[in-house]
Enzyme design. Structure first.
Site, mmCIF file in Angstrom:
data_model
loop_
_atom_site.group_PDB
_atom_site.id
_atom_site.type_symbol
_atom_site.label_atom_id
_atom_site.label_comp_id
_atom_site.label_asym_id
_atom_site.label_seq_id
_atom_site.Cartn_x
_atom_site.Cartn_y
_atom_site.Cartn_z
ATOM 1 N N SER A 54 4.415 2.545 8.265
ATOM 2 C CA SER A 54 4.050 1.521 7.289
ATOM 3 C C SER A 54 5.252 1.100 6.450
ATOM 4 C CB SER A 54 2.980 2.054 6.335
ATOM 5 O OG SER A 54 1.749 1.463 6.566
ATOM 6 N N GLY A 55 5.317 -0.185 6.168
ATOM 7 C CA GLY A 55 6.381 -0.704 5.316
ATOM 8 C C GLY A 55 7.654 -1.045 6.054
ATOM 9 N N ASP A 114 0.312 -7.647 2.360
ATOM 10 C CA ASP A 114 0.683 -6.274 2.018
ATOM 11 C C ASP A 114 2.205 -6.212 1.887
ATOM 12 O OD1 ASP A 114 0.631 -3.560 1.664
ATOM 13 O OD2 ASP A 114 0.011 -3.076 3.716
ATOM 14 N N HIS A 153 0.821 -1.216 0.000
ATOM 15 C CA HIS A 153 0.000 0.000 0.000
ATOM 16 C C HIS A 153 0.854 1.265 0.000
ATOM 17 C CE1 HIS A 153 0.368 -0.023 4.522
ATOM 18 N NE2 HIS A 153 0.345 1.277 4.339
#
Length: 281
Positions: free
Chosen positions: A229-230, A132, A83
Site C-alpha cells: 500500500s502507498g 486514497d 489509509h
C-alpha cells in the site's frame, strides 16, 4: 471495501489491499493481456530488484517494521496512500513514531539509502471514497536521491492509456498466504485495465471512483500484495518514469478476474501542486 495490512505489523498500521472483484469478460483486451505461461502465474509478488532502479521508493515504518510504501515526489515530499497514515496526526509525538527510509533496496541493510523524519502530513479532507492519497513533508530535503514526478492528465492521455504497461514495486508479501514480508524490494509489470471493467463488476466492494485506476491480468498471477500500500504504479512517458497510481485497495493478491485498484495520481494534480507550493519552506 477491504484494505490489507502488512502481516508483521498487524496491530500497527493499515497497509495494502489490492484487487477488485470482476466477472469473466471476453474481449480483445483480455486476450492480449492474459498470462498463458504456468510459471508466470506463480509470480504473485514479482521478482526481486537486482539494482537501484527504483531509488525514489519509500518504506514507511513503525517501530522499525515496514507497513506501507511511498515515493519521493519532490526533495522534501513523500506521496503515499491516505489509509497508510490515517492513524497519525500532526502532533510531534505522533510523527516521531513514523520512520521513513528512502532509496533503499534491501531493508535489512541499514547502510542503504537515507533516513528521514516527518514534519507534517497532508490529506485531502474529502479523500475517503474519492481518492486514497496523502503527502508527507520531510523535516529536511533529500537532494542526493532522484524523485519520481507525478503524472498529469496530458501524461496519462499519451502514456497511461488502457493496455499500457506499468510497474508496481514494494516490500509487500510475495504470496497471499505468506506469513512475512521480504527484505528485498520486488517489482512486477502489469497492464493498465479498462476503467469500465472495474466499474461494472465491483459491486461487492463498492463503487469505483473516477479518481481510481486498475491494473493487472485477467488470469491473475501478477499483482501487488499485503504491505505494498502507498507504493507507486509507474509508467514510462517519453523515456522517463512517472507515477500514474498509488497502491490502494482490493481483495486478495493475484486472483483470476480481479485487478489491482490504485489512486489515479493525475486526478489530484491541482491538490498536489497547491499543497506543496503553500507548505514549502
Amino acid at each position: 471495501m477491504e484494505s490489507k495490512i502488512a502481516m508483521d505489523t498487524l496491530f500497527h498500521r493499515y497497509s495494502r489491499s489490492i484487487l477488485l472483484s470482476l466477472s469473466l469478460l471476453i474481449s480483445p483486451f483480455i486476450a492480449a493481456h492474459s498470462i498463458d505461461d504456468a510459471q508466470a502465474l506463480k509470480v504473485k509478488g514479482g521478482q526481486p530488484i537486482a539494482d537501484d532502479s527504483q531509488p525514489w521508493q519509500v518504506s514507511l515504518q513503525d517501530m522499525g517494521q515496514h507497513f506501507c510504501g511511498g515515493s519521493l515526489v519532490a526533495p522534501q515530499w513523500v506521496m503515499t496512500a491516505a489509509h497508510c497514515v490515517e492513524d497519525y496526526d500532526n502532533d510531534p509525538a505522533t510523527l516521531e513514531s513514523l520512520d521513513i527510509r528512502v532509496g533503499v533496496t534491501d531493508l535489512s541493510d541499514t547502510s542503504q539509502g537515507a533516513y528521514a523524519e516527518a514534519a507534517a502530513i497532508f490529506v485531502p479532507t474529502w479523500w475517503e471514497g474519492e481518492g486514497d492519497i496523502a503527502l508527507i513533508k520531510l523535516k529536511e530535503p533529500i537532494t542526493d536521491i532522484p524523485y519520481l514526478p507525478p503524472a498529469d492528465e496530458r501524461t496519462m492521455r499519451e502514456s497511461g492509456y488502457e493496455g499500457a504497461m506499468a510497474t508496481v514495486s514494494g516490500w509487500g508479501a510475495t504470496d497471499e498466504e505468506s506469513a512475512g514480508l521480504p527484505n528485498v524490494m520486488h517489482t512486477v509489470n502489469v497492464p493498465i485495465a479498462p476503467w469500465y471493467f472495474c466499474a461494472m463488476f465491483n459491486g461487492e466492494n463498492g463503487d469505483l471512483s473516477e479518481n481510481e485506476i486498475c491494473a493487472g491480468y485477467i488470469d491473475g498471477g501478477k499483482d501487488a500484495c499485503y504491505g505494498d500500500s502507498g507504493g507507486p504504479l509507474i509508467i514510462k512517458h517519453r523515456g522517463r518514469a512517472v507515477q500514474a497510481g498509488i497502491v490502494s485497495w482490493g481483495s486478495g493478491c493475484g486472483q483470476p478476474y480481479k485487478y489491482g485498484v490504485y489512486s489515479r495520481v493525475a486526478s489530484f494534480s491541482d491538490w498536489l501542486r497547491s499543497t506543496i507550493k503553500n507548505n514549502s519552506d
